[in-house]
Design a protein around this motif. Structure first.
Motif, PDB file in Angstrom:
ATOM      1  N   PRO A  98       0.846  -1.190   0.000  1.00 50.34           N
ATOM      2  CA  PRO A  98       0.000   0.000   0.000  1.00 50.34           C
ATOM      3  C   PRO A  98       0.887   1.247   0.000  1.00 50.34           C
ATOM      4  O   PRO A  98       1.966   1.237   0.604  1.00 50.34           O
ATOM      5  CB  PRO A  98      -0.780  -0.094   1.310  1.00 50.34           C
ATOM      6  CG  PRO A  98      -0.425  -1.376   1.947  1.00 50.34           C
ATOM      7  CD  PRO A  98       0.708  -1.995   1.199  1.00 50.34           C
ATOM      8  N   TYR A  99       0.425   2.280  -0.697  1.00 51.12           N
ATOM      9  CA  TYR A  99       1.189   3.530  -0.666  1.00 51.12           C
ATOM     10  C   TYR A  99       0.242   4.717  -0.651  1.00 51.12           C
ATOM     11  O   TYR A  99      -0.907   4.621  -1.068  1.00 51.12           O
ATOM     12  CB  TYR A  99       2.193   3.617  -1.820  1.00 51.12           C
ATOM     13  CG  TYR A  99       1.628   4.006  -3.163  1.00 51.12           C
ATOM     14  CD1 TYR A  99       1.674   5.325  -3.595  1.00 51.12           C
ATOM     15  CD2 TYR A  99       1.074   3.059  -4.004  1.00 51.12           C
ATOM     16  CE1 TYR A  99       1.170   5.688  -4.827  1.00 51.12           C
ATOM     17  CE2 TYR A  99       0.574   3.403  -5.236  1.00 51.12           C
ATOM     18  CZ  TYR A  99       0.622   4.724  -5.649  1.00 51.12           C
ATOM     19  OH  TYR A  99       0.116   5.082  -6.868  1.00 51.12           O
ATOM     20  N   LEU A 100       0.766   5.802  -0.119  1.00 49.63           N
ATOM     21  CA  LEU A 100       0.016   7.041  -0.001  1.00 49.63           C
ATOM     22  C   LEU A 100       0.923   8.180  -0.417  1.00 49.63           C
ATOM     23  O   LEU A 100       2.074   8.258   0.037  1.00 49.63           O
ATOM     24  CB  LEU A 100      -0.428   7.259   1.457  1.00 49.63           C
ATOM     25  CG  LEU A 100      -1.059   8.606   1.787  1.00 49.63           C
ATOM     26  CD1 LEU A 100      -2.447   8.715   1.149  1.00 49.63           C
ATOM     27  CD2 LEU A 100      -1.136   8.802   3.296  1.00 49.63           C
ATOM     28  N   ILE A 101       0.421   9.044  -1.280  1.00 44.47           N
ATOM     29  CA  ILE A 101       1.159  10.261  -1.627  1.00 44.47           C
ATOM     30  C   ILE A 101       0.866  11.291  -0.549  1.00 44.47           C
ATOM     31  O   ILE A 101      -0.296  11.580  -0.260  1.00 44.47           O
ATOM     32  CB  ILE A 101       0.753  10.785  -3.016  1.00 44.47           C
ATOM     33  CG1 ILE A 101       1.121   9.755  -4.086  1.00 44.47           C
ATOM     34  CG2 ILE A 101       1.414  12.136  -3.292  1.00 44.47           C
ATOM     35  CD1 ILE A 101       0.591  10.069  -5.467  1.00 44.47           C
ATOM     36  N   VAL A 102       1.922  11.800   0.066  1.00 45.04           N
ATOM     37  CA  VAL A 102       1.754  12.831   1.089  1.00 45.04           C
ATOM     38  C   VAL A 102       2.199  14.170   0.514  1.00 45.04           C
ATOM     39  O   VAL A 102       3.253  14.272  -0.095  1.00 45.04           O
ATOM     40  CB  VAL A 102       2.491  12.503   2.412  1.00 45.04           C
ATOM     41  CG1 VAL A 102       1.838  11.350   3.126  1.00 45.04           C
ATOM     42  CG2 VAL A 102       3.949  12.214   2.184  1.00 45.04           C
TER      43      VAL A 102
END
Length: 177
Positions: free
Chosen positions: A151-155
């Motif tokens: 899983p990844y999230l752009i911050v």
């Protein structure tokens, strides 16, 4: 004893990776893994060579594994071998096979991908202040994050917003356990 969840902070130069890693570590009271390349490059005091990149990678993983022993729930990693891979391909047109193999076996529970919306901060070890180049590298890292299967999230946003969003994502990991 349960292994800590490893959180990878990934992104181009001067996008707040180290700040976010340190802020998360402070928030959760857990260790964070510094970027080994910085220490290595300052010691060699010359332009880096292709061979240096694998050595940097080995030092990064050694540091990560050592700090994982001290972590309780989380380990915040300011970079990983994906950065070595991108720089190696960009600079030398190839990547050491060891780096590519290790990328496949290293596991992270979450990747926090730092956006290019922060102002550039000059540093002698940074190479590409142009927004176009920062965006070019961001897209490379985004593609690797997608391909990782993690899983990844752009911050993005200011420091407080990035930390708030990252804390929420990490808390969600805790709730899944």
């Amino acid at each position: 004893m349960q292994k800590p969840k490893r959180i990878l902070i990934l992104g181009p130069e001067s996008t707040g990776k180290s700040t976010l890693a340190e802020d998360l570590a402070n928030h959760f009271g857990e260790p964070w893994v510094l970027e080994f390349a910085r220490e290595y490059l300052e010691k060699i005091d010359r332009p880096y060579l292709f061979e240096d990149l694998a050595e940097i990678g080995k030092g990064q993983l050694e540091l990560e594994d050592r700090l994982a022993e001290k972590a309780q729930k989380f380990l915040f990693c300011d970079t990983d071998l994906r950065v070595i891979h991108i720089w190696s391909e960009h600079r030398f047109g190839k990547t050491d096979p060891w780096v590519l193999e290790e990328i496949q076996v290293r596991k992270y529970e979450l990747i926090l991908l730092t956006d290019t919306d922060l102002p550039w901060e000059p540093d002698p070890l940074r190479e590409y202040p142009e927004l176009e180049m920062r965006q070019y590298f961001f897209e490379k890292y985004r593609k690797l994050a997608e391909q990782s299967g993690f899983p990844y999230l752009i911050v993005s946003g200011d420091r407080e917003k990035r930390l708030k969003d990252a804390v929420t994502a990490v808390d969600n990991l805790s709730n899944q356990s």
